[in-house]
Design a protein around this motif. Structure first.
Motif, PDB file in Angstrom:
ATOM      1  N   HIS A   1       0.817  -1.265   0.471  1.00  0.00           N
ATOM      2  CA  HIS A   1      -0.079  -0.098   0.642  1.00  0.00           C
ATOM      3  C   HIS A   1       0.529   1.355   0.292  1.00  0.00           C
ATOM      4  CE1 HIS A   1      -2.346   3.120   2.556  1.00  0.00           C
ATOM      5  NE2 HIS A   1      -3.348   3.192   0.843  1.00  0.00           N
ATOM      6  N   GLN A   2       1.302   1.991   0.834  1.00  0.00           N
ATOM      7  CA  GLN A   2       2.626   2.590   1.224  1.00  0.00           C
ATOM      8  C   GLN A   2       3.748   2.195   1.824  1.00  0.00           C
ATOM      9  OE1 GLN A   2       1.175   6.244   3.345  1.00  0.00           O
ATOM     10  NE2 GLN A   2      -0.534   5.957   1.415  1.00  0.00           N
TER      11      GLN A   2
ATOM     12  N   ASP B   1       7.480  -4.070  11.241  1.00  0.00           N
ATOM     13  CA  ASP B   1       7.032  -2.865  12.310  1.00  0.00           C
ATOM     14  C   ASP B   1       6.085  -3.230  12.958  1.00  0.00           C
ATOM     15  OD1 ASP B   1       9.390  -2.186  12.668  1.00  0.00           O
ATOM     16  OD2 ASP B   1       9.280  -0.272  11.426  1.00  0.00           O
ATOM     17  N   GLY B   2       4.600  -4.107  12.102  1.00  0.00           N
ATOM     18  CA  GLY B   2       3.748  -4.537  12.393  1.00  0.00           C
ATOM     19  C   GLY B   2       3.498  -5.623  13.645  1.00  0.00           C
ATOM     20  N   TYR B   3       2.169  -5.769  13.588  1.00  0.00           N
ATOM     21  CA  TYR B   3       1.492  -6.632  14.457  1.00  0.00           C
ATOM     22  C   TYR B   3       1.256  -8.228  14.030  1.00  0.00           C
ATOM     23  CZ  TYR B   3      -0.676  -8.070  18.288  1.00  0.00           C
ATOM     24  OH  TYR B   3      -1.709  -8.895  19.390  1.00  0.00           O
ATOM     25  N   PHE B   4       1.420  -9.327  14.603  1.00  0.00           N
ATOM     26  CA  PHE B   4       1.797 -10.227  13.739  1.00  0.00           C
ATOM     27  C   PHE B   4       0.635 -11.377  14.546  1.00  0.00           C
ATOM     28  CE2 PHE B   4       4.114 -14.855  13.275  1.00  0.00           C
ATOM     29  CZ  PHE B   4       3.277 -15.131  12.594  1.00  0.00           C
ATOM     30  N   GLU B   5      -0.162 -11.827  13.816  1.00  0.00           N
ATOM     31  CA  GLU B   5      -0.683 -13.069  15.256  1.00  0.00           C
ATOM     32  C   GLU B   5      -1.792 -14.256  14.083  1.00  0.00           C
ATOM     33  OE1 GLU B   5      -2.437 -11.671  18.817  1.00  0.00           O
ATOM     34  OE2 GLU B   5      -4.425 -11.174  17.712  1.00  0.00           O
TER      35      GLU B   5
ATOM     36  N   GLU C   1      -0.290  -7.584  10.199  1.00  0.00           N
ATOM     37  CA  GLU C   1      -0.772  -6.332   9.624  1.00  0.00           C
ATOM     38  C   GLU C   1      -0.073  -5.137   9.718  1.00  0.00           C
ATOM     39  OE1 GLU C   1      -4.111  -5.973  12.160  1.00  0.00           O
ATOM     40  OE2 GLU C   1      -3.729  -4.539  13.553  1.00  0.00           O
TER      41      GLU C   1
ATOM     42  N   PRO D   1       2.380  -1.181  10.230  1.00  0.00           N
ATOM     43  CA  PRO D   1       2.241  -1.163  11.135  1.00  0.00           C
ATOM     44  C   PRO D   1       1.393   0.732  10.541  1.00  0.00           C
ATOM     45  CG  PRO D   1       4.295  -0.872  10.206  1.00  0.00           C
ATOM     46  CD  PRO D   1       3.451  -1.705   9.366  1.00  0.00           C
ATOM     47  N   LEU D   2       1.592   0.993   9.125  1.00  0.00           N
ATOM     48  CA  LEU D   2       1.072   2.308   9.520  1.00  0.00           C
ATOM     49  C   LEU D   2      -0.437   1.757   9.022  1.00  0.00           C
ATOM     50  CD1 LEU D   2       3.162   3.754   6.613  1.00  0.00           C
ATOM     51  CD2 LEU D   2       3.244   3.854   9.244  1.00  0.00           C
ATOM     52  N   HIS D   3      -1.033   1.054   8.348  1.00  0.00           N
ATOM     53  CA  HIS D   3      -2.720   1.688   8.376  1.00  0.00           C
ATOM     54  C   HIS D   3      -3.559   0.390   8.658  1.00  0.00           C
ATOM     55  CE1 HIS D   3      -1.127   4.154   4.843  1.00  0.00           C
ATOM     56  NE2 HIS D   3      -1.352   4.722   5.760  1.00  0.00           N
ATOM     57  N   GLN D   4      -2.990  -0.623   9.505  1.00  0.00           N
ATOM     58  CA  GLN D   4      -3.586  -1.758   9.556  1.00  0.00           C
ATOM     59  C   GLN D   4      -3.858  -2.375   8.361  1.00  0.00           C
ATOM     60  OE1 GLN D   4      -3.888   0.034  13.387  1.00  0.00           O
ATOM     61  NE2 GLN D   4      -1.752  -0.287  12.682  1.00  0.00           N
TER      62      GLN D   4
ATOM     63  N   ALA E   1      -8.919  -3.773   3.549  1.00  0.00           N
ATOM     64  CA  ALA E   1      -8.149  -2.722   3.484  1.00  0.00           C
ATOM     65  C   ALA E   1      -7.754  -1.764   4.384  1.00  0.00           C
ATOM     66  CB  ALA E   1     -10.061  -2.137   3.226  1.00  0.00           C
ATOM     67  N   PRO E   2      -6.430  -0.961   4.109  1.00  0.00           N
ATOM     68  CA  PRO E   2      -7.103  -0.627   2.385  1.00  0.00           C
ATOM     69  C   PRO E   2      -5.817  -1.206   1.205  1.00  0.00           C
ATOM     70  CG  PRO E   2      -5.052   0.636   3.388  1.00  0.00           C
ATOM     71  CD  PRO E   2      -5.426  -0.684   4.934  1.00  0.00           C
TER      72      PRO E   2
ATOM     73  N   THR F   1      -5.392  -3.701  -1.565  1.00  0.00           N
ATOM     74  CA  THR F   1      -6.182  -4.571  -2.175  1.00  0.00           C
ATOM     75  C   THR F   1      -4.631  -4.709  -3.237  1.00  0.00           C
ATOM     76  OG1 THR F   1      -5.674  -2.797  -3.651  1.00  0.00           O
ATOM     77  CG2 THR F   1      -7.629  -2.855  -2.642  1.00  0.00           C
TER      78      THR F   1
END
Lengths: 102, 411
Positions: free
Chosen positions: A45-46, A52-56, A61, A63-66, A79-80, A82
């Motif tokens: 996406h960007q 740096d996100g969330y892993f489960e 997921e 970290p910026l826009h989930q 989303a976001p 695609t």
């Protein structure tokens, strides 16, 4: 196509992830239910590092826009995002984790 | 949904574009008219004050959907089209060029416009606002090393601009009427820390100042403060918030309350007409009051709720407010809104540029701010959504990760 050594098998506990470079490519390596999976570490996406996100539950997921992806298939789940994230084949040999970078 | 054939979406920003895609993914196969005042297909605005200002190559990355995906939605997309009237009785809208758009459901996603300084003429030379891609492109051309800029307003938009401009060698002064920067979204202790980061970058921030005058000509701008101080610059950016675009809704007799008032299903006072995003105020169960939040989240998540609601499906918008900003290499994310009654504590070392700020009320966590710690946002959001009573001492226990703390609290 080449198998590149990415990490030691015991470098990651179950449910953990780590961001690494392989052949100039940013790779996210995940350990889930005793298995290892690898995706591109850059969100589609960007620009953001997925590690740096969330892993489960087999999902990463951003970290910026989930936005999230299935780590097994790379599929964009909500989303976001695609566009699917690239996945890399993983193999374990002699306690080491290898990924195949095209 | 068989009785719904025509859906009109007024506004082709992120909210409108998301809603169109959500209608298709919910299985709606009827006609979708997407009418936008801008020439572009739907795009996200957050990058306008970040990547797009910094680098022209970012322009193409801001669009909500890739061209193939956009085309695959089968929308009747009208760029450069202004809808000027909605006839709620006859269920038809009219455009400024005299065309009629009948609808069974209508979604108003008209967003907002940059607030103007009172008493200052529009279209002054060298005075800018930042809301659209064209605005960002015009500003980008002015970010020349050695030039100078005054920014009026120290909210996220003004600060993000200041950060990008300073790193491009522009000498920047930020003026803020309030006693702190980010007065609406961040607590004082964080605001002061961030202001110090700006100082290190060479950005001058003046809080608690009152403007007396803004003058502009072809050579530049002069801002005069109430104490007589004059600030001359090559250009000025006015970033004092936005005003919701409610003219269309008002003309249609739709109830307003700090924007277009909607219920938890995003439906307005007129059945069959919905509203989402920057122009709409919604009841927030989390905050216990009606709010209008100008955020990526409102646009994105209300779009999905409204799409379902328009098709007669169950839907409810009850998200915990979430915002993010990128500036000076910091990713800043916030959950909830600050409140003077909260007490705040900091987990981690701000000098490391990676830390969390918690705001706690009587029952524990009510607000969280994460700096370069996006991975902690999801467990914190889980806690806030569940209204879990987690106190400051628990949150400040650095022997356990936020993820572990959240799991324990929610188990």
């Amino acid at each position: 196509m080449a198998w590149i050594k990415l990490a030691e098998q015991d470098q990651l506990a179950d449910g953990e992830m780590i961001g690494l470079k392989a052949g100039g490519v940013a790779v996210a390596l995940y350990r889930d239910g005793g298995e290892y999976f690898a995706t591109s570490n850059i969100c589609t996406h960007q620009y953001a590092l997925l590690t740096d996100g969330y892993f489960e539950d087999g999902c990463i997921e951003c970290p910026l826009h989930q936005g999230s992806f299935d780590i097994r298939t790379g599929r964009a789940l909500c989303a976001p995002v695609t566009e699917d994230v690239q996945v890399f084949p993983v193999k374990i040999e002699g306690g080491q984790v290898f990924v195949e970078i095209a | 949904m068989s009785d719904i054939r025509d859906i009109l979406i007024v506004g082709a920003g992120q909210a409108g574009g998301c809603a169109a895609a959500a209608l298709r993914s919910e299985g709606f196969t009827g006609r979708i008219v997407l009418a936008g005042a801008e020439p572009y297909r739907p795009y996200e605005r957050p990058p306008l004050s970040k990547e797009v200002l910094a680098d022209a190559s970012a322009d193409d990355a801001i669009f909500l959907h890739k061209p193939e995906f956009h085309d695959s939605l089968g929308l009747e997309w009208h760029p450069n089209l202004e809808i000027v009237h909605i006839d709620t009785e006859r269920r038809s809208a009219a455009s400024s060029d005299g065309r009629a758009f009948p609808f069974d459901r209508c979604l108003i996603a008209t967003g907002g416009r940059a607030r103007r300084l009172p008493g200052v003429a529009d279209n002054l030379p060298n005075v800018f606002h930042l809301r659209t891609l064209d605005d960002a492109r015009r500003l980008r051309e002015r970010l020349l090393p050695g030039s100078s800029a005054v920014v009026i307003g120290a909210g996220f938009l003004g600060l993000e601009f200041a950060g990008v401009a300073a790193r491009k060698g522009v000498s920047v002064t930020v003026l803020e009427a309030g006693e702190q920067i980010l007065g609406r979204t961040a607590p004082r202790l964080f605001a002061d820390w961030l202001a110090a980061c700006y100082e290190k970058e060479g950005v001058r921030i003046l809080c608690g100042v009152t403007l007396r005058r803004l003058e502009a000509d072809a050579n530049g701008t002069t801002v005069t403060l109430a104490d007589g101080q004059e600030l001359k610059a090559d250009f000025t950016l006015v970033a004092i918030g936005q005003e919701p675009n409610v003219t269309l809704a008002r003309g249609a007799g739709i109830a307003l309350d700090n924007g277009i008032a909607v219920d938890a299903r995003c439906e307005t006072s007129v059945p069959g007409i919905f509203s989402i995003g920057d122009c709409a105020s919604h009841p927030s169960a989390f905050l216990g009051r009606r709010v209008r939040l100008e955020s990526w989240q409102s646009a994105q998540e209300q779009a999905r709720v409204a799409a379902r609601a328009m098709l007669g499906q169950e839907a409810c918008y009850d998200a915990v407010p979430w915002f993010w900003s990128d500036q000076l290499g910091l990713n800043i994310q916030m959950l909830g809104l600050p409140d003077p009654s909260y007490s705040y504590c900091v987990r981690g070392d701000p000098d490391s540029r990676k830390f969390l700020v918690f705001g706690c009320g009587d029952r524990g966590l009510r607000y969280a701010l994460a700096v370069n710690s996006g991975g902690d946002i999801r467990p914190l959001r889980n806690l806030l959504e569940a209204n879990a009573a987690v106190d400051a001492a628990t949150l400040m226990d650095t022997t356990r990760s936020i993820r572990e703390i959240a799991k324990t609290a929610l188990s």
